[in-house]
Design a protein around this motif. Structure first.
Motif, PDB file in Angstrom:
ATOM      1  N   ILE A  68      -6.489  24.684 -12.786  1.00 50.62           N
ATOM      2  CA  ILE A  68      -6.586  25.943 -13.525  1.00 50.62           C
ATOM      3  C   ILE A  68      -5.333  26.165 -14.372  1.00 50.62           C
ATOM      4  O   ILE A  68      -5.392  26.719 -15.471  1.00 50.62           O
ATOM      5  N   GLY A  69      -4.180  25.711 -13.887  1.00 45.07           N
ATOM      6  CA  GLY A  69      -2.956  25.822 -14.669  1.00 45.07           C
ATOM      7  C   GLY A  69      -3.038  25.059 -15.979  1.00 45.07           C
ATOM      8  O   GLY A  69      -2.603  25.559 -17.028  1.00 45.07           O
ATOM      9  N   PHE A  70      -3.616  23.863 -15.955  1.00 48.20           N
ATOM     10  CA  PHE A  70      -3.800  23.093 -17.189  1.00 48.20           C
ATOM     11  C   PHE A  70      -4.674  23.849 -18.185  1.00 48.20           C
ATOM     12  O   PHE A  70      -4.337  23.966 -19.366  1.00 48.20           O
ATOM     13  N   GLY A  71      -5.801  24.345 -17.710  1.00 52.56           N
ATOM     14  CA  GLY A  71      -6.715  25.047 -18.605  1.00 52.56           C
ATOM     15  C   GLY A  71      -6.126  26.332 -19.161  1.00 52.56           C
ATOM     16  O   GLY A  71      -6.279  26.646 -20.351  1.00 52.56           O
ATOM     17  N   LEU A  72      -5.446  27.091 -18.314  1.00 55.59           N
ATOM     18  CA  LEU A  72      -4.872  28.359 -18.748  1.00 55.59           C
ATOM     19  C   LEU A  72      -3.742  28.139 -19.755  1.00 55.59           C
ATOM     20  O   LEU A  72      -3.623  28.873 -20.745  1.00 55.59           O
ATOM     21  N   THR A  73      -2.941  27.112 -19.532  1.00 60.75           N
ATOM     22  CA  THR A  73      -1.858  26.808 -20.464  1.00 60.75           C
ATOM     23  C   THR A  73      -2.397  26.401 -21.823  1.00 60.75           C
ATOM     24  O   THR A  73      -1.895  26.826 -22.875  1.00 60.75           O
ATOM     25  N   ASN A  74      -3.418  25.578 -21.838  1.00 62.21           N
ATOM     26  CA  ASN A  74      -4.029  25.148 -23.094  1.00 62.21           C
ATOM     27  C   ASN A  74      -4.573  26.331 -23.879  1.00 62.21           C
ATOM     28  O   ASN A  74      -4.551  26.337 -25.129  1.00 62.21           O
ATOM     29  N   ILE A  87       3.740  22.385 -16.710  1.00 63.28           N
ATOM     30  CA  ILE A  87       2.881  23.273 -15.925  1.00 63.28           C
ATOM     31  C   ILE A  87       2.473  22.608 -14.618  1.00 63.28           C
ATOM     32  O   ILE A  87       2.187  23.294 -13.623  1.00 63.28           O
ATOM     33  N   PHE A  88       2.460  21.287 -14.580  1.00 63.72           N
ATOM     34  CA  PHE A  88       2.181  20.597 -13.323  1.00 63.72           C
ATOM     35  C   PHE A  88       3.291  20.895 -12.306  1.00 63.72           C
ATOM     36  O   PHE A  88       3.015  21.153 -11.130  1.00 63.72           O
ATOM     37  N   ILE A  89       4.547  20.867 -12.763  1.00 63.42           N
ATOM     38  CA  ILE A  89       5.667  21.167 -11.871  1.00 63.42           C
ATOM     39  C   ILE A  89       5.588  22.626 -11.410  1.00 63.42           C
ATOM     40  O   ILE A  89       5.778  22.930 -10.216  1.00 63.42           O
ATOM     41  N   MET A  90       5.310  23.531 -12.311  1.00 62.32           N
ATOM     42  CA  MET A  90       5.253  24.947 -11.953  1.00 62.32           C
ATOM     43  C   MET A  90       4.087  25.235 -11.012  1.00 62.32           C
ATOM     44  O   MET A  90       4.208  26.037 -10.083  1.00 62.32           O
TER      45      MET A  90
END
Length: 499
Positions: A311-317, A378-381
């Motif tokens: 979800i972090g990947f999608g939200l960041t994009n 965002i992977f680290i966060m």
């Protein structure tokens, strides 16, 4: 014999038992009897005939109170005191709610206030940065109040003076220092050119230090014999709350100034992880993770991490496409409709990376990958939000167990206290600031830093030379006319003659 009067009772009136009525009539019929006492024996005729009402002997006329004598009133059981207990109107008594009803009411309350908090959160975020800062400040103060209230209960019992006053004084002085640091850092170009604010900005740290020293001296002066251990415990408790709540919330505020995305993403990652930890835990959780929180499972912990990363990947994009989220604050009056403009941080610009581990024989597989560096960050966060930030909640759970309380307060109906909801957010916001400053921020000269250097490091004459030099540079670039250069040279020359 005294004639028995007809007795009528309303439906909600308390009534005496049958034996009490018999005693009343016996006293009426035996008023002329010198003996004037009641026989403890019952007549054999009454026992043999199965009469419902007791009778009196010793020559007294026997009376029987049957249902026919009291129309509309049924015989009911009475308590040991002789008052009716069964035929009372039960409507006046509060009914005990079943476990299902209690859980239903709790669920409804939690759902309503969850929607309220979501509305406030998104409403303030879209309304502008200043409203988010107000929300963070309110959360900061409420959380500090809840934590301090745990230790303030014994102080009220001991009637110690100034304990609560000192707590709030240290909070105010700490917030003055931290907020002042942020304002001066991000708005130097405004603060340092104001005649009133300039002395406060120049001597801000010394003023903050003196405010703290005043509180320290006042604390020492308030020490009372016999309570030293308790008062020093309170002093330490206050400073722990200031560090864990106020200081960490200050860095969350700095994230807002750097760009709304650095505030919104950490908050949403923690919320997402909390939701999926619950879903994965109740779905396939089996192994207990930590004794402080018995309901936390290893399966839910790991499953929430995977879901949070996705979800972090999608939200960041999605957020990278909006300048309102990625631009630093240069106008506190901006909102989602007016937007912000800036040169985007390189971390949001897509880059093409070669994939060396793909063999050349696999012609169908891509050899390059185009992605923005923010996706790696965002992977680290997301990993920190899933594997480290929950320990802030475990810390809060241990603190509550220490004081044998269920929640830190009741600030949010159905959710407990504000600290119960923010225990993971504080440490996550602190991490987001440190990570941004270490790996993402681009350090370059700003208008505020140049003005600060000129004011603090140059004399008035040197500052005038800098202004004239900048004016000549702008004239050579075609940005201003020669009249500007002439005017500045003439006015500065006149000012120097009168010095």
């Amino acid at each position: 014999m005294t004639k028995k009067s007809s007795v009528h009772f309303s439906n909600r009136e308390r009534r005496k038992s049958q034996s009490s009525l018999d005693d009343m009539n016996d006293s009426g019929t035996m008023s002329n009897n010198n003996n004037n006492h009641r026989s403890p024996s019952r007549s054999s005729a009454s026992r043999s005939s199965g009469a419902k009402s007791p009778t009196r002997s010793n020559g007294a006329t026997t009376h029987r109170f049957d249902k026919q004598d009291r129309p509309g009133v049924d015989r009911t059981d009475t308590s040991a005191s002789g008052w009716q207990t069964e035929n009372e109107d039960d409507g006046d008594k509060p009914k005990e709610l079943s476990d299902f009803e209690k859980k239903k009411q709790t669920f409804i309350t939690r759902a309503i206030w969850t929607l309220v908090m979501i509305a406030i959160f998104f409403g303030s975020m879209f309304a502008g940065h200043i409203y988010v800062i107000i929300i963070v400040t309110a959360v900061q103060i409420i959380s500090f109040k809840e934590v301090i209230a745990i230790s303030n209960v014994p102080s009220r019992a001991r009637s110690l003076r100034f304990t609560k006053t000192l707590n709030w004084y240290f909070l105010g002085s700490t917030m003055y220092f931290l907020y002042g640091e942020s304002v001066i850092y991000y708005f130097k170009h405004i603060v340092l050119i104001d005649k009133v604010l300039l002395p406060f900005a120049t001597h801000h740290r010394f003023i903050s230090f003196m405010l703290y020293v005043m509180g320290f001296v006042f604390f020492v002066g308030s020490l009372q014999k016999g309570h030293y251990r308790f008062q020093f415990t309170q002093f330490a408790w206050t400073h722990m709350a200031l560090y864990l709540i106020v200081v960490q919330a200050h860095f969350i505020m700095n994230n807002i100034f750097e760009g709304m995305i650095w505030f919104f993403l950490p908050v949403m990652l923690v919320i997402t992880n909390d939701i999926f930890a619950y879903i994965c835990g109740i779905t396939f959780g089996r192994t207990q993770l930590i004794k402080l929180s018995p309901k936390k499972t290893v399966e839910g912990f790991v499953g929430a991490w995977v879901c949070t990363v996705i979800i972090g990947f999608g939200l960041t994009n999605l957020l990278m496409r909006s300048p309102y989220f990625i631009c630093p604050v240069n106008d506190l009056g901006a909102n989602i409709f007016t937007g912000l403009t800036c040169v985007p941080n390189p971390v949001f610009t897509p880059h093409t990376y070669s994939l060396p581990f793909i063999p050349h024989t696999f012609t169908l597989l891509p050899k390059t990958l185009t992605v923005s560096p923010m996706q790696f960050h965002i992977f680290i966060m997301s990993t920190f939000a899933s594997l480290i930030a929950p320990f802030g909640g475990f810390f809060a759970s241990g603190l509550k167990r220490t004081f044998n309380i269920k929640d830190f307060g009741d600030s949010i109906p159905g959710h407990g206290g504000m600290t119960d909801r923010m225990d993971c957010q504080f440490i996550m916001g602190f991490f987001a600031f440190m990570y941004y400053q270490s790996f993402i921020a681009v350090y370059k000269a700003s208008v505020g830093s140049v003005i600060e250097t000129a004011i603090t490091g140059l004399t008035a004459e040197e500052q005038m030379e800098v202004v004239k030099g900048l004016a000549k540079h702008l004239y050579n670039q075609g940005e201003v006319g020669y009249q500007v250069v002439e005017y500045l040279g003439r006015e500065f020359g006149t000012a120097l003659k009168h010095r």
